[in-house]
Design an enzyme around this catalytic site. Structure first.
Site, PDB file in Angstrom:
ATOM      1  N   GLY A 277      -5.359  15.378  27.170  1.00  0.00           N
ATOM      2  CA  GLY A 277      -5.803  14.827  28.438  1.00  0.00           C
ATOM      3  C   GLY A 277      -4.712  13.954  29.026  1.00  0.00           C
TER       4      GLY A 277
ATOM      5  N   SER B  52      -7.243  22.662  28.341  1.00  0.00           N
ATOM      6  CA  SER B  52      -6.144  21.848  27.810  1.00  0.00           C
ATOM      7  C   SER B  52      -5.062  22.720  27.178  1.00  0.00           C
ATOM      8  CB  SER B  52      -6.674  20.846  26.777  1.00  0.00           C
ATOM      9  OG  SER B  52      -7.512  19.890  27.395  1.00  0.00           O
TER      10      SER B  52
ATOM     11  N   ALA C  10     -15.925  10.629  23.990  1.00  0.00           N
ATOM     12  CA  ALA C  10     -17.080  11.453  23.612  1.00  0.00           C
ATOM     13  C   ALA C  10     -16.670  12.544  22.633  1.00  0.00           C
ATOM     14  CB  ALA C  10     -17.712  12.058  24.869  1.00  0.00           C
ATOM     15  N   ALA C  11     -15.529  13.176  22.881  1.00  0.00           N
ATOM     16  CA  ALA C  11     -15.067  14.249  21.992  1.00  0.00           C
ATOM     17  C   ALA C  11     -14.685  13.710  20.619  1.00  0.00           C
ATOM     18  CB  ALA C  11     -13.884  14.978  22.622  1.00  0.00           C
ATOM     19  N   GLN C  12     -14.172  12.493  20.544  1.00  0.00           N
ATOM     20  CA  GLN C  12     -13.872  11.907  19.238  1.00  0.00           C
ATOM     21  C   GLN C  12     -15.136  11.791  18.406  1.00  0.00           C
ATOM     22  OE1 GLN C  12     -11.526   8.317  19.242  1.00  0.00           O
ATOM     23  NE2 GLN C  12     -10.057   9.115  20.746  1.00  0.00           N
TER      24      GLN C  12
ATOM     25  N   HIS D  65      -7.084   3.767  21.859  1.00  0.00           N
ATOM     26  CA  HIS D  65      -8.250   3.051  22.369  1.00  0.00           C
ATOM     27  C   HIS D  65      -9.072   2.643  21.163  1.00  0.00           C
ATOM     28  CE1 HIS D  65     -11.043   1.710  25.285  1.00  0.00           C
ATOM     29  NE2 HIS D  65     -11.729   2.814  25.491  1.00  0.00           N
TER      30      HIS D  65
ATOM     31  N   SER E 249       1.836 -15.502  56.893  1.00  0.00           N
ATOM     32  CA  SER E 249       1.787 -16.567  57.897  1.00  0.00           C
ATOM     33  C   SER E 249       0.975 -17.753  57.391  1.00  0.00           C
ATOM     34  CB  SER E 249       1.155 -16.038  59.188  1.00  0.00           C
ATOM     35  OG  SER E 249      -0.236 -15.786  58.991  1.00  0.00           O
TER      36      SER E 249
END
Length: 417
Positions: free
Chosen positions: A104, A131, A166-168, A189, A335
């Protein structure tokens, strides 16, 4: 006529010598990358940079390195890429195979950077899936350095679990048998390990478990690497079996494209990451932009004026000043009228937003955000559902106007209006 490799080494030498004379801010491995790329191709023999060149490069970069810096009242250790020149990375990982599991955003950026740095890296994804197709487009070759996930996990010594959160969770029952003694389990992560009660990801106790989290998308990791810069990243150690887990995490962090690195913990990384994405980095900024734009439109301002005063000026003029010099500098560059109003209203926005941020942090800490992400990510239709929601943002008047405003920028010459 000199060979291509000889010319490449000569170019690398020139760059290194120039760096030694004029700059100490670039790392050897990035300066030598053009030469390395000529001699290294997905596991091919590594470039032997001449000793004189190597010494010149090291003399330039050794001015910088690991240091302790006091941020506010806290002292923190900071690591720089100059600590890990290319030759040192090659020596350190000479017997390792990086198995990149998932392709990813982070998998794409980190994998290509590892490959360009001449390290032995393979990719593991679902065969013939999207992928897989993307990896092939990037030059990964089936059967050579592109495999299905289980085969890559078996071949790798450093298992880089860069699958989606989620896939992990769903693949862990299959993958955990490949996390054997002597291997290293790497994440970008802390999500799966910290929220183990929800993910059921519990690493075996006999391997190093480490993390390097680039502070940006994988696309940014790749872009900054190609520009010779590097992204800032954090590293953390969950388990240190070998006694060298932190050292290894830092080395990998540099190898995947980090410019400088600071230490954290798995828990603090995931808390701050989830909190930041939902706050100022993504969710909060979209909410603020839209609220301001809608009020301007409701009060009779044209679409282009509302967008320019909400988004375009912020992104193109003011935010770059903050990024380069700090908020105080940006205030002083505006300004006196703008400065006065900003100083008066900033506390109002802080007061209004702080309770929202406190609720958000608690939602991260108690796992509510984790469960929400896992529930959504495990839907069979999650891609289509995400696309519907992001398409709804794209369909907002503010961002439709934005397409046309951006096309009017002088460097774009009115393209795609």
């Amino acid at each position: 006529m000199a060979s291509l490799a000889t010319r490449s080494v000569a170019r690398a030498a020139a760059r290194l010598l120039a760096a030694a004379a004029s700059s100490t801010s670039r790392s050897l491995h990035l300066l030598a990358r053009p030469a390395a790329a000529a001699a290294v191709s997905n596991g091919a023999a590594r470039l032997d940079v001449p000793a004189a060149v190597r010494q010149a490069g090291l003399a330039a970069v050794q001015v910088r390195g690991v240091k302790t810096i006091k941020f506010a009242d806290d002292e923190e250790t900071v690591y720089e890429r100059s600590d890990w020149p290319l030759e040192k990375l090659h020596d350190y990982f000479t017997n390792d195979t990086f198995a990149l599991l998932g392709y990813g955003s982070q998998g794409h950026g980190q994998g290509l950077n590892l490959r360009d740095n001449g390290l032995n890296v393979i990719v593991g994804v679902r065969k013939n899936g999207e992928s897989w197709r993307q990896a092939e487009e990037d030059g990964w070759v089936a059967g050579k350095n592109l495999f299905d996930i289980e085969e890559a996990a078996e071949k790798g010594t450093i298992l880089m679990n860069l699958l989606s959160d989620a896939a992990q969770t769903t693949t862990w029952p299959t993958l955990k048998k490949y996390v054997k003694p002597g291997k290293t389990l790497y994440f970008s992560h802390g999500f799966s390990v910290v929220y183990k009660d929800d993910t059921n990801v519990v690493p075996p106790t006999d391997v190093d478990v480490i993390l390097c989290a680039p502070k940006g998308s994988g696309r940014t990791v790749r872009t900054l690497f190609k520009e010779g810069r590097g992204i800032n990243s954090s590293v953390a150690v969950h388990q240190d079996v070998t006694g060298k887990a932190l050292e290894k995490a830092v080395a990998i962090g540099i190898a995947v494209g980090s410019g400088y690195i600071y230490e954290t913990t798995f828990q603090k990384e995931v808390y701050s990451d989830l909190y930041g994405e939902r706050g100022c980095l993504m969710g909060g900024i979209q909410g603020m932009f839209k609220a301001q734009y809608d009020v301007l439109r409701a009060n009779g301002h044209s679409p282009s004026e509302a967008f320019n005063e909400t988004c375009e000026e912020a992104l193109m003029s003011l935010y770059p000043l903050v990024g380069e010099h700090g908020m105080d500098y940006m205030y002083k560059a505006c300004s006196t009228t703008a400065r006065r109003g900003a100083l008066d209203w900033a506390p109002e926005f802080e007061k209004a937003n702080k309770p929202v941020f406190e609720r958000l942090y608690e939602s991260v800490r108690n796992g509510t955000e984790t469960r929400r992400a896992l529930e959504f990510g495990n839907r069979k239709t999650y891609r289509e559902d995400y696309d519907k929601e992001t398409s709804a943002i794209a369909a907002q008047e503010m961002w439709i106007v934005g397409h046309k405003v951006r096309a009017l920028r002088p460097d774009r010459s009115g393209k795609s209006i």
